[in-house]
Design a protein around this motif. Structure first.
Motif, short mmCIF file in Angstrom:
data_model
loop_
_atom_site.label_atom_id
_atom_site.label_comp_id
_atom_site.label_asym_id
_atom_site.label_seq_id
_atom_site.Cartn_x
_atom_site.Cartn_y
_atom_site.Cartn_z
N ASN A 39 -81.63 -94.48 32.09
CA ASN A 39 -80.79 -93.36 32.53
C ASN A 39 -80.55 -92.31 31.44
OD1 ASN A 39 -78.95 -94.56 30.82
ND2 ASN A 39 -77.34 -94.76 32.33
N GLY A 40 -81.12 -92.51 30.24
CA GLY A 40 -80.96 -91.55 29.15
C GLY A 40 -79.93 -91.95 28.12
N ASP A 41 -79.10 -92.96 28.40
CA ASP A 41 -78.17 -93.47 27.39
C ASP A 41 -78.97 -94.04 26.24
OD1 ASP A 41 -76.16 -92.91 29.23
OD2 ASP A 41 -75.50 -94.99 29.45
N ARG A 42 -78.34 -94.08 25.04
CA ARG A 42 -79.01 -94.69 23.90
C ARG A 42 -77.99 -95.32 22.97
NH1 ARG A 42 -82.82 -90.45 22.29
NH2 ARG A 42 -83.38 -91.84 20.63
N TYR A 43 -78.37 -96.45 22.41
CA TYR A 43 -77.54 -97.13 21.41
C TYR A 43 -78.37 -97.28 20.15
CZ TYR A 43 -75.33 -100.76 18.68
OH TYR A 43 -74.77 -101.46 17.63
N GLU A 44 -77.75 -96.95 19.03
CA GLU A 44 -78.41 -97.15 17.74
C GLU A 44 -77.41 -97.79 16.80
OE1 GLU A 44 -81.23 -94.86 14.51
OE2 GLU A 44 -80.49 -93.79 16.26
N GLY A 45 -77.79 -98.93 16.23
CA GLY A 45 -76.88 -99.61 15.32
C GLY A 45 -77.32 -101.04 15.08
N GLU A 46 -76.32 -101.87 14.83
CA GLU A 46 -76.56 -103.26 14.44
C GLU A 46 -76.65 -104.16 15.68
OE1 GLU A 46 -73.31 -104.11 11.81
OE2 GLU A 46 -74.04 -102.72 10.31
N TRP A 47 -77.49 -105.18 15.54
CA TRP A 47 -77.70 -106.18 16.59
C TRP A 47 -77.56 -107.57 15.99
CZ3 TRP A 47 -78.99 -104.75 21.61
CH2 TRP A 47 -79.31 -103.42 21.79
N ALA A 48 -77.07 -108.51 16.80
CA ALA A 48 -77.02 -109.92 16.42
C ALA A 48 -77.15 -110.75 17.69
CB ALA A 48 -75.72 -110.25 15.70
N ASN A 53 -73.97 -105.52 18.16
CA ASN A 53 -72.92 -106.24 17.46
C ASN A 53 -72.77 -105.65 16.07
OD1 ASN A 53 -71.43 -108.14 15.94
ND2 ASN A 53 -72.09 -109.78 17.30
N GLY A 54 -71.62 -105.06 15.78
CA GLY A 54 -71.38 -104.46 14.47
C GLY A 54 -71.24 -102.95 14.63
N LYS A 55 -71.57 -102.24 13.59
CA LYS A 55 -71.43 -100.78 13.59
C LYS A 55 -72.57 -100.15 14.38
CE LYS A 55 -70.70 -96.81 10.68
NZ LYS A 55 -70.65 -96.27 9.33
N GLY A 56 -72.22 -99.17 15.23
CA GLY A 56 -73.25 -98.50 15.99
C GLY A 56 -72.74 -97.24 16.66
N ARG A 57 -73.65 -96.58 17.33
CA ARG A 57 -73.33 -95.34 18.05
C ARG A 57 -73.99 -95.42 19.42
NH1 ARG A 57 -73.42 -89.15 16.38
NH2 ARG A 57 -74.05 -88.27 18.36
N TYR A 58 -73.18 -95.13 20.46
CA TYR A 58 -73.67 -95.13 21.82
C TYR A 58 -73.54 -93.72 22.36
CZ TYR A 58 -74.68 -96.99 26.46
OH TYR A 58 -75.28 -97.27 27.66
N ASP A 59 -74.68 -93.10 22.67
CA ASP A 59 -74.71 -91.76 23.25
C ASP A 59 -74.96 -91.89 24.74
OD1 ASP A 59 -74.51 -90.21 20.80
OD2 ASP A 59 -76.55 -90.87 20.36
#
Length: 69
Positions: A39-48, A53-59
């Motif tokens: 749908n065009g959303d994006r998440y960039e950051g930490e994964w576990a 999980n952790g610091k990230g940015r969700y557009d």
């Protein structure tokens, strides 16, 4: 255990999104990565353990942005 780098792949557990980043030997997202949703959303950051999980940015596709933990 080492990490594997993937670039713009559709992972089996998430067939409608594209992931770029690190996965562990079991194919689970771990470390830094970016996921782009259909749908065009994006998440960039930490994964576990295959989850954001952790610091990230969700557009969000509508222009809203969440940045934090």
């Amino acid at each position: 255990t080492g990490l594997i780098v993937v670039e713009e792949e559709r992972l089996p557990q998430d067939r409608t999104a594209i992931y770029t980043g690190y996965i562990d030997e079991d194919g689970k997202r771990k470390g830094q990565g970016k996921k782009v949703f259909k749908n065009g959303d994006r998440y960039e950051g930490e994964w576990a353990n295959d989850m954001a999980n952790g610091k990230g940015r969700y557009d969000h596709a509508d222009g809203d942005i969440y940045e934090g933990f």
